[in-house]
Design an enzyme around this catalytic site. Structure first.
Site, short mmCIF file in Angstrom:
data_model
loop_
_atom_site.label_atom_id
_atom_site.label_comp_id
_atom_site.label_asym_id
_atom_site.label_seq_id
_atom_site.Cartn_x
_atom_site.Cartn_y
_atom_site.Cartn_z
N TYR A 162 26.48 68.93 67.37
CA TYR A 162 26.71 68.23 68.71
C TYR A 162 25.46 67.85 69.40
O TYR A 162 25.33 66.48 69.70
CB TYR A 162 27.60 69.00 69.33
CG TYR A 162 28.29 68.54 70.71
CD1 TYR A 162 29.42 67.40 70.52
CD2 TYR A 162 27.81 68.75 72.08
CE1 TYR A 162 29.83 66.84 71.90
CE2 TYR A 162 28.54 68.23 73.00
CZ TYR A 162 29.49 67.41 72.80
OH TYR A 162 30.06 66.77 73.90
N GLU A 203 22.28 67.68 68.69
CA GLU A 203 21.21 66.48 68.31
C GLU A 203 22.02 65.38 67.81
O GLU A 203 21.20 64.20 67.95
CB GLU A 203 20.82 67.45 66.91
CG GLU A 203 20.10 68.77 67.18
CD GLU A 203 18.50 68.39 68.01
OE1 GLU A 203 18.43 67.49 68.33
OE2 GLU A 203 17.82 69.49 67.89
N GLY A 204 23.18 65.49 67.50
CA GLY A 204 23.92 64.15 67.20
C GLY A 204 23.84 63.35 68.56
O GLY A 204 23.60 61.96 68.55
N VAL A 226 36.54 76.48 78.36
CA VAL A 226 37.21 77.59 79.46
C VAL A 226 38.35 77.30 80.38
O VAL A 226 38.99 78.14 80.70
CB VAL A 226 35.78 78.12 80.10
CG1 VAL A 226 35.10 76.94 80.94
CG2 VAL A 226 35.92 79.29 80.62
N VAL A 227 38.20 76.09 80.76
CA VAL A 227 39.29 75.96 81.83
C VAL A 227 40.69 75.94 81.19
O VAL A 227 41.53 76.49 81.88
CB VAL A 227 39.09 74.58 82.62
CG1 VAL A 227 40.16 74.30 83.43
CG2 VAL A 227 37.67 74.49 83.41
N THR A 231 28.39 86.04 83.74
CA THR A 231 27.38 85.62 84.62
C THR A 231 26.87 84.16 84.50
O THR A 231 26.16 83.58 85.31
CB THR A 231 26.20 86.56 84.66
OG1 THR A 231 25.68 86.71 83.69
CG2 THR A 231 26.77 87.90 85.43
P1 NAD Z 1 38.17 64.84 73.36
O1 NAD Z 1 38.11 65.55 71.91
O2 NAD Z 1 39.61 65.25 73.93
O3 NAD Z 1 38.18 63.31 72.80
C1 NAD Z 1 37.42 62.84 71.96
C2 NAD Z 1 38.30 61.48 71.02
O4 NAD Z 1 37.54 61.22 70.19
C3 NAD Z 1 39.42 62.39 70.29
O5 NAD Z 1 40.79 61.43 70.78
C4 NAD Z 1 39.29 62.18 68.78
O6 NAD Z 1 40.46 62.12 68.11
C5 NAD Z 1 38.43 60.95 68.69
N1 NAD Z 1 37.57 61.14 67.67
C6 NAD Z 1 36.62 62.11 67.27
N2 NAD Z 1 36.13 61.75 66.16
C7 NAD Z 1 36.16 60.31 66.03
C8 NAD Z 1 36.00 59.51 64.83
N3 NAD Z 1 35.04 59.62 63.90
N4 NAD Z 1 36.66 58.24 64.92
C9 NAD Z 1 37.56 57.79 65.89
N5 NAD Z 1 37.72 58.63 66.95
C10 NAD Z 1 37.20 60.03 66.85
O7 NAD Z 1 37.08 64.97 74.21
P2 NAD Z 1 36.69 64.57 75.64
O8 NAD Z 1 36.32 65.57 76.46
O9 NAD Z 1 37.57 63.73 76.01
O10 NAD Z 1 35.37 63.87 75.25
C11 NAD Z 1 35.20 62.63 75.26
C12 NAD Z 1 33.53 62.18 75.15
O11 NAD Z 1 33.11 62.81 76.43
C13 NAD Z 1 32.71 62.73 73.87
O12 NAD Z 1 32.11 61.68 73.61
C14 NAD Z 1 32.37 64.06 74.45
O13 NAD Z 1 31.22 64.42 73.90
C15 NAD Z 1 31.99 63.38 75.86
N6 NAD Z 1 31.53 64.74 76.86
C16 NAD Z 1 32.86 65.40 77.21
C17 NAD Z 1 32.62 66.19 78.42
C18 NAD Z 1 33.78 67.17 78.90
O14 NAD Z 1 33.57 67.98 79.54
N7 NAD Z 1 34.72 66.80 78.53
C19 NAD Z 1 31.40 66.65 78.60
C20 NAD Z 1 30.13 65.98 77.97
C21 NAD Z 1 30.54 64.66 77.27
N1 UDP Z 2 34.18 80.89 77.97
C1 UDP Z 2 34.63 81.92 78.21
N2 UDP Z 2 35.94 82.31 77.62
C2 UDP Z 2 36.77 81.33 77.14
C3 UDP Z 2 36.10 79.95 76.69
C4 UDP Z 2 34.85 79.82 77.31
O1 UDP Z 2 34.13 82.76 78.97
O2 UDP Z 2 37.85 81.59 76.91
C5 UDP Z 2 32.74 80.39 78.45
C6 UDP Z 2 31.70 80.19 77.43
O3 UDP Z 2 30.99 81.14 76.74
C7 UDP Z 2 30.68 79.20 78.31
C8 UDP Z 2 31.83 78.64 79.31
O4 UDP Z 2 32.75 79.53 79.31
O5 UDP Z 2 29.70 80.06 78.59
C9 UDP Z 2 32.12 77.15 79.23
O6 UDP Z 2 32.44 76.97 77.79
P1 UDP Z 2 33.21 75.76 77.00
O7 UDP Z 2 33.45 75.85 75.88
O8 UDP Z 2 34.34 75.27 78.09
O9 UDP Z 2 32.02 74.59 77.59
P2 UDP Z 2 30.66 74.75 77.05
O10 UDP Z 2 30.02 76.08 76.69
O11 UDP Z 2 30.30 73.53 76.05
O12 UDP Z 2 29.96 74.31 78.42
#
Ligand code: NAD
Ligand code: UDP
Length: 320
Positions: free
Chosen positions: A149, A151-152, A191-192, A212
């Site tokens: 994720y 590096e992509g 987490v949420v 923490t």
């Molecule tokens: P999500 O998983 O709910 O949405 C991603 C969507 O992309 C899904 O509908 C999935 O079916 C679609 N998808 C996945 N691979 C695909 C492919 N190869 N072709 C077409 N569709 C594809 O996640 P999200 O939280 O809505 O995140 C949306 C974007 O925002 C992502 O790029 C994610 O990396 C970025 N982002 C989200 C958060 C967050 O906290 N929600 C934080 C940082 C970045």
């Molecule tokens: N986390 C946790 N309990 C859970 C799921 C996540 O304590 O049931 C922690 C996780 O280890 C991380 C933080 O909550 O420190 C946020 O995790 P999430 O997977 O939501 O997002 P990201 O780690 O990608 O920020």
């Protein structure tokens, strides 16, 4: 006849959590919205209400394959975002970020469209700089379980800037920090959603590590607002720009807040910390404040209340 004044906007990943809220906002604004998704983590339910709107259209498509459509703007969100989902098929995750970006940038180049890339705070890895500013290059493990994720997404940013330098493409890169709200996938392990569902169903709250570690949570409405502001900002503002809410909380504080807001009797159960889990994360949003005149408005407690209501309804409809 075709309406030449309407913007034709492609949202990839539009059936996901953030994408579906973005589609809602663009459809309401009157744009011609084309939502593309392969339903890997998104659902029909997230966009069902939009299908009858005349300015909304859906195509089931995987962005790792080329797409031939005519559009003016592209919001490139397609990519699973939760650790459980992006680690399920890590090769496909990297392909989605990298091949997906190449395909969408190629489409933007042909159509002379503007492209907004949904990047992530994960490009900073487990950061030594706090809060994170855009100038910080990050500390990412290139061979760990989160690397597909991280590096992509880093490579997708590189591609955006190379298309910008080489082909003068109009790009916008936003680095999204943890965002939450209705339509989060109930089983994606974030987490949420985990804490709320556990609290509502009386299960133990699974707190990883000592609790923490910190995160900063932005409510989805605030985030969609700034994504649209970024797309509509002048062409010379490419980003990358951090977007998120700088209110920083430990995961223990989050667990306690969720227990209090739900009135739950759930107990906290400490579980092992997943590998490469960042210890702290908080955006410095001064660039977004200055360049986009934006600040998040929704406090964590208010956003959590709305999200709790959503999951209550979901649980009621699946148990009924
Ligand atoms: P999500 O998983 O709910 O949405 C991603 C969507 O992309 C899904 O509908 C999935 O079916 C679609 N998808 C996945 N691979 C695909 C492919 N190869 N072709 C077409 N569709 C594809 O996640 P999200 O939280 O809505 O995140 C949306 C974007 O925002 C992502 O790029 C994610 O990396 C970025 N982002 C989200 C958060 C967050 O906290 N929600 C934080 C940082 C970045
Ligand atoms: N986390 C946790 N309990 C859970 C799921 C996540 O304590 O049931 C922690 C996780 O280890 C991380 C933080 O909550 O420190 C946020 O995790 P999430 O997977 O939501 O997002 P990201 O780690 O990608 O920020």
């Amino acid at each position: 006849m075709k309406d030449l004044t309407r913007r034709r906007i492609l949202v990839t990943g539009g059936a996901g959590f953030l994408g579906s809220h973005l589609c809602d906002r663009l459809v309401d604004r009157g744009d011609d919205v084309l939502c593309v998704d392969n339903f890997f983590t998104g659902t029909k339910q997230n966009i069902y209400h939009l299908l009858e709107r005349p300015n909304f259209e859906f195509i089931r498509h995987d962005v790792t394959f080329p797409l031939y459509v005519e559009v003016d703007e592209i919001y490139n969100l397609a990519c699973p975002a939760s650790p459980i989902h992006y680690q399920f098929d890590p090769v496909q995750t990297t392909k989605t970020s990298v091949h997906g970006a190449i395909n969408m940038l190629g489409l933007a180049k042909r159509c002379k469209a503007k492209l907004l890339q949904a990047s992530t705070s994960e490009v900073y890895g487990d950061p030594e700089v706090h809060p994170q500013r855009e100038e910080y290059w990050g500390r990412v493990n290139p061979i760990g379980v989160r690397s597909c994720y991280d590096e992509g997404k880093r490579c997708a940013e590189t591609l955006c800037f190379d298309y910008h330098r080489q082909h003068k493409l109009r790009i916008k890169v936003v680095r999204i920090f943890n965002t939450y709200g209705p339509r989060m996938h109930p089983n994606d392990g974030r987490v949420v959603s985990n804490f709320i569902i556990q609290a509502l169903t009386g299960q133990d709250i699974t707190l990883y590590g000592t609790g923490t570690q910190t995160r900063s949570f932005c409510y989805v409405d605030d985030l969609v607002d700034v994504m649209i502001r970024m797309m509509d900002s002048p062409d010379d503002f490419t980003g990358p720009v951090n977007i998120g809410n700088p209110g920083e909380f430990t995961m223990l504080e989050l667990a306690e807040k969720v227990i209090a807001l739900t009135g739950s009797k759930s107990k906290i159960s400490y579980q092992p910390l997943p590998s490469d889990d960042p210890k702290q994360r908080c955006p410095d949003i001064s660039l977004a404040e200055k360049s986009l005149q934006w600040r998040p408005n929704i406090q964590l407690a208010d956003g959590l209340k709305k999200t709790i209501e959503y999951f209550k309804d979901q649980l009621a409809s699946t148990s009924g």
